[in-house]
Scaffold this motif. Structure first.
Motif, mmCIF file in Angstrom:
data_model
loop_
_atom_site.group_PDB
_atom_site.id
_atom_site.type_symbol
_atom_site.label_atom_id
_atom_site.label_comp_id
_atom_site.label_asym_id
_atom_site.label_seq_id
_atom_site.Cartn_x
_atom_site.Cartn_y
_atom_site.Cartn_z
ATOM 1 N N LEU A 3 0.817 -1.213 0.000
ATOM 2 C CA LEU A 3 0.000 0.000 0.000
ATOM 3 C C LEU A 3 0.852 1.264 0.000
ATOM 4 O O LEU A 3 0.551 2.228 -0.700
ATOM 5 C CB LEU A 3 -0.947 0.005 1.191
ATOM 6 C CG LEU A 3 -2.078 -1.021 1.137
ATOM 7 C CD1 LEU A 3 -2.844 -1.054 2.452
ATOM 8 C CD2 LEU A 3 -3.011 -0.737 -0.027
ATOM 9 N N VAL A 4 1.927 1.271 0.785
ATOM 10 C CA VAL A 4 2.822 2.429 0.795
ATOM 11 C C VAL A 4 3.473 2.597 -0.580
ATOM 12 O O VAL A 4 3.565 3.711 -1.101
ATOM 13 C CB VAL A 4 3.884 2.305 1.910
ATOM 14 C CG1 VAL A 4 4.956 3.358 1.761
ATOM 15 C CG2 VAL A 4 3.223 2.401 3.273
ATOM 16 N N SER A 5 3.909 1.507 -1.181
ATOM 17 C CA SER A 5 4.525 1.585 -2.510
ATOM 18 C C SER A 5 3.549 2.132 -3.547
ATOM 19 O O SER A 5 3.912 2.971 -4.367
ATOM 20 C CB SER A 5 5.024 0.211 -2.960
ATOM 21 O OG SER A 5 6.114 -0.182 -2.180
ATOM 22 N N ILE A 6 2.320 1.667 -3.499
ATOM 23 C CA ILE A 6 1.316 2.146 -4.456
ATOM 24 C C ILE A 6 1.033 3.631 -4.234
ATOM 25 O O ILE A 6 1.025 4.421 -5.179
ATOM 26 C CB ILE A 6 0.017 1.318 -4.339
ATOM 27 C CG1 ILE A 6 0.258 -0.104 -4.848
ATOM 28 C CG2 ILE A 6 -1.127 1.985 -5.110
ATOM 29 C CD1 ILE A 6 -0.853 -1.080 -4.495
ATOM 30 N N SER A 7 0.816 4.023 -2.997
ATOM 31 C CA SER A 7 0.446 5.413 -2.717
ATOM 32 C C SER A 7 1.579 6.398 -2.988
ATOM 33 O O SER A 7 1.328 7.554 -3.283
ATOM 34 C CB SER A 7 -0.056 5.561 -1.284
ATOM 35 O OG SER A 7 0.975 5.306 -0.371
ATOM 36 N N THR A 8 2.828 5.957 -2.894
ATOM 37 C CA THR A 8 3.970 6.852 -3.146
ATOM 38 C C THR A 8 4.574 6.646 -4.532
ATOM 39 O O THR A 8 5.591 7.246 -4.851
ATOM 40 C CB THR A 8 5.066 6.646 -2.090
ATOM 41 O OG1 THR A 8 5.532 5.291 -2.148
ATOM 42 C CG2 THR A 8 4.555 6.977 -0.697
ATOM 43 N N LYS A 9 3.937 5.791 -5.325
ATOM 44 C CA LYS A 9 4.430 5.465 -6.672
ATOM 45 C C LYS A 9 5.866 4.932 -6.637
ATOM 46 O O LYS A 9 6.657 5.169 -7.539
ATOM 47 C CB LYS A 9 4.316 6.672 -7.602
ATOM 48 C CG LYS A 9 2.872 7.109 -7.823
ATOM 49 C CD LYS A 9 2.803 8.306 -8.744
ATOM 50 C CE LYS A 9 1.406 8.675 -9.110
ATOM 51 N NZ LYS A 9 0.534 9.157 -8.127
ATOM 52 N N ASN A 10 6.180 4.207 -5.588
ATOM 53 C CA ASN A 10 7.496 3.606 -5.426
ATOM 54 C C ASN A 10 7.602 2.374 -6.326
ATOM 55 O O ASN A 10 6.821 1.437 -6.197
ATOM 56 C CB ASN A 10 7.713 3.197 -3.968
ATOM 57 C CG ASN A 10 9.005 2.436 -3.763
ATOM 58 O OD1 ASN A 10 9.974 2.633 -4.475
ATOM 59 N ND2 ASN A 10 9.016 1.562 -2.783
#
Length: 168
Positions: free
Chosen positions: A27-34
């Protein structure tokens, strides 16, 4: 788990979709476009130590700093007894295996060992010390207060991993 405890027979996959151990990093990767590498580990009270090993290895492999985030939320009421319950906790540290000029360092870890030695932070509420991630909190406390010495990374409930903190 709450659905099971309440005896609800209608289990919904969407109700637990974000409770698996790798959901948070996704979820963090998706939300930060990581689009960089992420990994998730679950090693109970040894998670802080195994997370440090993983972070060091990834940092060394990619020659870049790595953010290690360890967290656990409290268990639902009624699942375990009060003597086993723990409070929510999340701790993050930046780890760099390489000596990168652009990365400011405040401490060095050495002597990573499975020796069961070292102390931990004082004045931490008991329900927080039982959290499997409390060892990383103890490490951050030692670094933040610039106290050299060994820190045990599992609060005595894991395999006994410890590290030596050398403030810079």
């Amino acid at each position: 788990l709450e659905q099971m405890i309440q005896g609800d027979d209608d289990f919904s996959p969407m109700a637990f979709a974000v409770s698996v151990h790798n959901a948070a990093s996704g979820l963090v990767s998706i939300s930060t476009k990581n689009r960089a590498f992420t990994t998730s580990l679950a090693a109970d009270h040894d998670t802080p130590a195994m997370g440090l090993v993983e972070a060091w290895g990834v940092s060394r492999r990619f020659n870049a700093p790595v953010v290690l985030v360890c967290g656990d939320e409290a268990v639902p009421d009624g699942l375990v007894g009060d003597h086993e319950r723990f409070d929510h906790l999340a701790v993050a540290v930046a780890v760099s295996a390489a000596h990168l000029e652009e990365v400011p360092s405040i401490a060095r870890l050495s002597g990573f060992a499975l020796d069961g030695t070292g102390g931990w932070a004082e004045n931490v509420p008991p329900a927080l010390t039982r959290n499997p991630q409390a060892g990383l909190l103890d490490l951050v406390d030692r670094i933040a207060h610039r106290r050299p010495g060994r820190v045990r990374l599992d609060r005595g409930r894991g395999s006994g991993w410890s590290a030596e903190v050398v403030p810079l």
